[in-house]
Scaffold this active site. Structure first.
Site, PDB file in Angstrom:
ATOM      1  N   HIS B  97       0.839  -1.205   0.000  1.00  0.00           N
ATOM      2  CA  HIS B  97       0.000   0.000   0.000  1.00  0.00           C
ATOM      3  C   HIS B  97       0.869   1.249   0.000  1.00  0.00           C
ATOM      4  O   HIS B  97       1.952   1.262   0.587  1.00  0.00           O
ATOM      5  CB  HIS B  97      -0.988  -0.001   1.174  1.00  0.00           C
ATOM      6  CG  HIS B  97      -0.371   0.001   2.533  1.00  0.00           C
ATOM      7  ND1 HIS B  97      -0.065   1.154   3.207  1.00  0.00           N
ATOM      8  CD2 HIS B  97       0.004  -1.016   3.349  1.00  0.00           C
ATOM      9  CE1 HIS B  97       0.449   0.848   4.388  1.00  0.00           C
ATOM     10  NE2 HIS B  97       0.515  -0.457   4.503  1.00  0.00           N
ATOM     11  N   ASP B  99      -0.395   4.377   0.765  1.00  0.00           N
ATOM     12  CA  ASP B  99      -0.846   5.403   1.716  1.00  0.00           C
ATOM     13  C   ASP B  99      -0.127   5.191   3.038  1.00  0.00           C
ATOM     14  O   ASP B  99       0.489   4.136   3.265  1.00  0.00           O
ATOM     15  CB  ASP B  99      -2.360   5.353   1.909  1.00  0.00           C
ATOM     16  CG  ASP B  99      -2.824   4.035   2.514  1.00  0.00           C
ATOM     17  OD1 ASP B  99      -2.291   2.968   2.110  1.00  0.00           O
ATOM     18  OD2 ASP B  99      -3.696   4.056   3.396  1.00  0.00           O
ATOM     19  N   ASP B 131       6.373   1.285   6.397  1.00  0.00           N
ATOM     20  CA  ASP B 131       4.962   0.892   6.269  1.00  0.00           C
ATOM     21  C   ASP B 131       4.271   1.811   5.285  1.00  0.00           C
ATOM     22  O   ASP B 131       3.716   2.826   5.669  1.00  0.00           O
ATOM     23  CB  ASP B 131       4.285   0.943   7.637  1.00  0.00           C
ATOM     24  CG  ASP B 131       2.824   0.528   7.597  1.00  0.00           C
ATOM     25  OD1 ASP B 131       2.423  -0.144   6.629  1.00  0.00           O
ATOM     26  OD2 ASP B 131       2.088   0.878   8.528  1.00  0.00           O
ATOM     27  N   GLU B 165      -5.114   1.551   2.653  1.00  0.00           N
ATOM     28  CA  GLU B 165      -4.924   0.484   3.635  1.00  0.00           C
ATOM     29  C   GLU B 165      -5.033   1.006   5.052  1.00  0.00           C
ATOM     30  O   GLU B 165      -5.614   0.350   5.918  1.00  0.00           O
ATOM     31  CB  GLU B 165      -3.557  -0.189   3.423  1.00  0.00           C
ATOM     32  CG  GLU B 165      -3.444  -1.573   4.076  1.00  0.00           C
ATOM     33  CD  GLU B 165      -3.022  -1.525   5.550  1.00  0.00           C
ATOM     34  OE1 GLU B 165      -3.220  -2.544   6.236  1.00  0.00           O
ATOM     35  OE2 GLU B 165      -2.504  -0.472   6.019  1.00  0.00           O
ATOM     36  N   GLU B 166      -4.493   2.185   5.309  1.00  0.00           N
ATOM     37  CA  GLU B 166      -4.482   2.702   6.686  1.00  0.00           C
ATOM     38  C   GLU B 166      -5.841   3.264   7.087  1.00  0.00           C
ATOM     39  O   GLU B 166      -5.993   3.810   8.180  1.00  0.00           O
ATOM     40  CB  GLU B 166      -3.400   3.789   6.828  1.00  0.00           C
ATOM     41  CG  GLU B 166      -1.992   3.327   6.499  1.00  0.00           C
ATOM     42  CD  GLU B 166      -1.422   2.323   7.500  1.00  0.00           C
ATOM     43  OE1 GLU B 166      -2.158   1.869   8.395  1.00  0.00           O
ATOM     44  OE2 GLU B 166      -0.233   1.981   7.361  1.00  0.00           O
ATOM     45  N   ASP B 194       4.182  -6.490   4.189  1.00  0.00           N
ATOM     46  CA  ASP B 194       3.587  -5.402   4.969  1.00  0.00           C
ATOM     47  C   ASP B 194       3.519  -5.781   6.449  1.00  0.00           C
ATOM     48  O   ASP B 194       2.628  -5.351   7.162  1.00  0.00           O
ATOM     49  CB  ASP B 194       2.180  -5.083   4.413  1.00  0.00           C
ATOM     50  CG  ASP B 194       1.572  -3.819   5.009  1.00  0.00           C
ATOM     51  OD1 ASP B 194       2.338  -2.966   5.489  1.00  0.00           O
ATOM     52  OD2 ASP B 194       0.336  -3.709   5.002  1.00  0.00           O
ATOM     53  N   HIS B 444       3.348   2.585  13.145  1.00  0.00           N
ATOM     54  CA  HIS B 444       2.283   3.577  13.315  1.00  0.00           C
ATOM     55  C   HIS B 444       2.633   4.628  14.364  1.00  0.00           C
ATOM     56  O   HIS B 444       1.770   5.387  14.786  1.00  0.00           O
ATOM     57  CB  HIS B 444       0.964   2.877  13.670  1.00  0.00           C
ATOM     58  CG  HIS B 444       0.361   2.115  12.532  1.00  0.00           C
ATOM     59  ND1 HIS B 444      -0.928   1.656  12.544  1.00  0.00           N
ATOM     60  CD2 HIS B 444       0.875   1.744  11.325  1.00  0.00           C
ATOM     61  CE1 HIS B 444      -1.184   1.032  11.411  1.00  0.00           C
ATOM     62  NE2 HIS B 444      -0.107   1.049  10.662  1.00  0.00           N
TER      63      HIS B 444
END
Ligand SMILES: [Zn+2]
Ligand SMILES: [Zn+2]
Ligand SMILES: [Zn+2]
Ligand SMILES: [Zn+2]
Lengths: 478, 478
Positions: B97, B99, B131, B165-166, B194, B444
């Site tokens: 991903h 994003d 990520d 995705e997020e 991922d 994150h």
């Protein structure tokens, strides 16, 4: 017995102008909790001061300094006033507040909240109508009616009207302490009109309030919030511990499970027991205000005793956990449960704190958790019970009978009105709570109202009360 | 055995330009959860498409329509691409991903989050570095290195890079279902990069994920929030009931108390039991990531089994109760407890739901409360376990050994990556999770980073994996 007919007639004759005075007051949005409306609070204070001066009272606006934590915001002044200084008369100190709760049409008001709107049932809707502008103006109206009717005012009246009641009465306690021997020195008793009848039909005099100890219990473990996918099942979770501790405090039926708490409560006397039967209150009153039938007790007496003279424990919520709608898979690292205990005679604040701390820590210890737990009292407030046999109450009782044709109920309240206790403690005088509005007025809700009848008869009541105060025998001088 | 030395050398020679490519990608703040940054997400998609086209891939940007509940917001496109279409070669579908999570300097970042900043330990800080921009660019870099080294690309590569995705991968499941027989038809296996190594030293291949069932239990009674002074002790409080129900779900040590749940779990085989001993993981790794020593188990094996192959139940919080700092004396009228259960083989979602509902309602009934209770599953996600004996895993294992000089750990994860299951179910092919970054990357969090070594060796690994895939024996055709 005072002859009050001419006074009552004068109040009736002036009714429309008294309503006009309330209309002007309601039109000033004196919301104390909103910084940008602080000028309106000040404007309301000035309005009150000007009206009092026009009635011939000597008035002072007392500054309380800056609002704590807000360097640029002045607290609104306390309006103190004196009407009469005849040494032969008793002096009554009355308290009220001229600020109001927030309100906006968008909250769901049926009418403009800052525009007094009277419907065909005589309900006068408007923010502050019943809390507390109606009662405050009641004292001014009583003075005016005496003047217009040419009746001598029966007492010296000291007035203390604050502008921060709905936001914690910032600065007021210190002010009362300071002025106890000064501005308030002559006061023989205190009367506060800032609560409500128990129901809608029968007036009451209020002689007791519960206190409140508010607790936080914090449980923490991980260094930061965790993801339940990664750590679920491997870490001892603070929420799991907290729910156990919070679950050990009270039963579904309100029984407090903290050992020793219930033993602190003063026993019920035969005399007190007899009081509850006659109180004008029904379970339907309760169900209506609850909006449900989820009561603990099926009967009036148990319900009133639970509200007035027994402690209760409520769980308010949890800080630090997930609280929004939707789903979040967080393991909160630190959670703080909030609960409070309403306290009653003879529960001492410190004794209650000790028992709560001991119980919480012992329940936490039982869990054998590796997390950490602390518990503390966030704030506390003592209960208050006055003697309803004091002349202050006797006079008010006679006034109610004269105006409303019925003996008032002697009531307590489950909540606290901290200023009551402050006046009693600092001045050492009897304090009476003499409500004007009724239980359906919705003081802090949308569509707050004061019934026309409660306002007009209430003005009569305040004046009559002062006449009966003057007529009460003076034991040992006063 | 594939001869990979020239490829590895080419990757090393191109290292600086690969880092430059990551720098460009990190500089685009493609935060999918912030509406106003949606154009940046689209810009990132275009960047990726342009880079792929420049490498000779055939690229399509597939629109997914409007974002649900946001009429004016287009979802960012899915970038699908194909590199090679030689029928004699295997076809590998890779997913990633483009994003990223939100980030701002004010959150506490030591560097500008959208500026790739490399320190003297080779840590490359920047939002999206690990990520998932690093791994996504890894595939592009692998293609480029093959071209520059003049080495034939060993497989046909299908790529699927999404931009939401997020924020819940809006629209992706339907897209995969639609394209399973079309764009993704040729795929022989799937590889997703991922996730992360279990620790910092040893690479791993991931073959299992727990699922997640998320529950709400709502208890309501009064028609509106009540004041605890007035109603405390007279009404049955929803919070009191909820805390009892939430307290009946799980012990301090993570034991789920819902009858029947633990019986659904597949038994541990001797073979599985032996796996845990060699995994590169220590209790200190756990303590470091917990930020405390509040673990349930004292040992590695129990901890890993609890994370990977046993269910867990976490209490997340309560909606409708007081949650702010400070004190509020509210009796909440309706409160909703949130908890979730991580599920594992052989727990079927529906069976778990039934047991949860039965238990919650029976615990509530035990209370004999007049309040009302409902419980429902807010969302659920199945667990996933792949066969690590499939050629997809065997090939990846050999590639790890060749690049890193060590056999990879075979790991599962406690969390869920829903797209994994979607690819497996819709395409019916083996899915491999092949992480590039390590456990300390802070995907994150603030200061997200990817180690230079993990990036460069990771590019080698992705290429080597494709070569070993090509070399694996083809049972029954492919
Ligand atoms: Zn008030
Ligand atoms: Zn109020
Ligand atoms: Zn990711
Ligand atoms: Zn992510």
């Amino acid at each position: 017995t005072p002859q009050l007919k001419p006074y009552y007639k004068q109040v009736d004759d002036l009714a429309e102008s008294f309503i006009e005075r309330l209309r002007k007051a309601v039109a000033i949005p004196s919301v104390s909790s909103e910084d940008e409306r602080r000028p309106e609070v000040v404007r309301m204070g000035n309005f009150l001061a000007d009206e009092l001066k026009a009635l011939g009272a000597s008035v002072e606006l007392r500054a309380l300094g800056k609002q704590p934590h807000k360097e640029n915001l002045d607290l609104p002044p306390v309006i103190v006033a004196r009407y009469g200084s005849d040494k032969a008369k008793r002096t009554i100190l009355v308290y009220g507040h001229y600020d109001v709760q927030p309100a906006s049409k968008e909250d769901g008001w049926a009418t403009e909240p800052f525009k007094l709107t009277i419907d065909d049932k005589g309900r006068m809707f408007g923010r502050g109508s019943t809390d507390d502008k109606g009662p405050v103006l009641g004292w001014l109206n009583a003075i005016e009616a005496h003047q217009k009717a040419g009746i001598e005012f029966p007492v010296n009246l000291l007035m203390c009207f604050e502008g921060m009641e709905e936001y914690g009465s910032e600065g007021l306690d210190d002010f009362i302490a300071q002025e106890a021997d000064k501005y308030f020195k002559d006061a023989d008793a205190v009367c506060i009109s800032d609560n409500y009848w128990l129901g809608t039909e029968k007036p009451c005099l209020t002689y007791g309030l519960r206190g409140c100890n508010y607790y936080s219990v914090e449980i923490s473990g991980p260094g930061q919030d965790l993801h339940s996918g990664v750590f679920g099942g491997t870490a001892q979770e603070p929420m799991t511990d907290l729910v156990q501790v919070m679950g050990s405090l009270v039963t579904r039926d309100g029984k407090i499970l903290i050992p020793g708490i219930n033993e602190l409560v003063a026993p019920v006397t035969k005399e007190e027991e007899a009081l509850y039967t006659d109180i004008a209150f029904t379970m339907d009153n309760l169900y209506e205000s609850l909006g449900s039938q989820t009561s603990i007790y099926p009967d009036k007496k148990s319900t009133l005793m639970a509200r007035w003279r027994y402690p209760s424990l409520s769980l308010h919520g949890i800080e630090g956990a997930f609280y929004a709608p939707g789903a979040k898979t967080v393991i909160p690292a630190k959670v703080t449960g909030k609960f409070s205990i309403r306290i009653v005679p003879d529960m001492e604040i410190d004794d209650v704190n000790k028992l709560v701390e001991k119980h919480v820590m012992s329940e936490f210890k039982k869990l054998g958790s590796k997390n950490s737990c602390r518990v503390w009292c966030q704030h506390s407030g003592k209960w208050w019970v006055a003697s309803p046999n004091h002349w202050n109450f006797t006079a008010a009782g006679k006034a109610v009978e004269d105006v409303w044709g019925v003996k008032p109920d002697l009531t307590r309240e489950g909540g606290s009105i901290p200023v009551t206790l402050t006046f009693e403690e600092k001045l050492g005088k009897n304090v009476l709570l003499l409500p004007m509005g009724s239980s359906t007025d919705g003081a802090h809700s949308i569509n707050e109202k004061l019934d026309r009848k409660n306002y007009i008869e209430g003005i009569k009541l305040l004046g009559a009360y002062l006449h009966y105060v003057a007529a009460e025998p003076k034991a040992g001088g006063k």
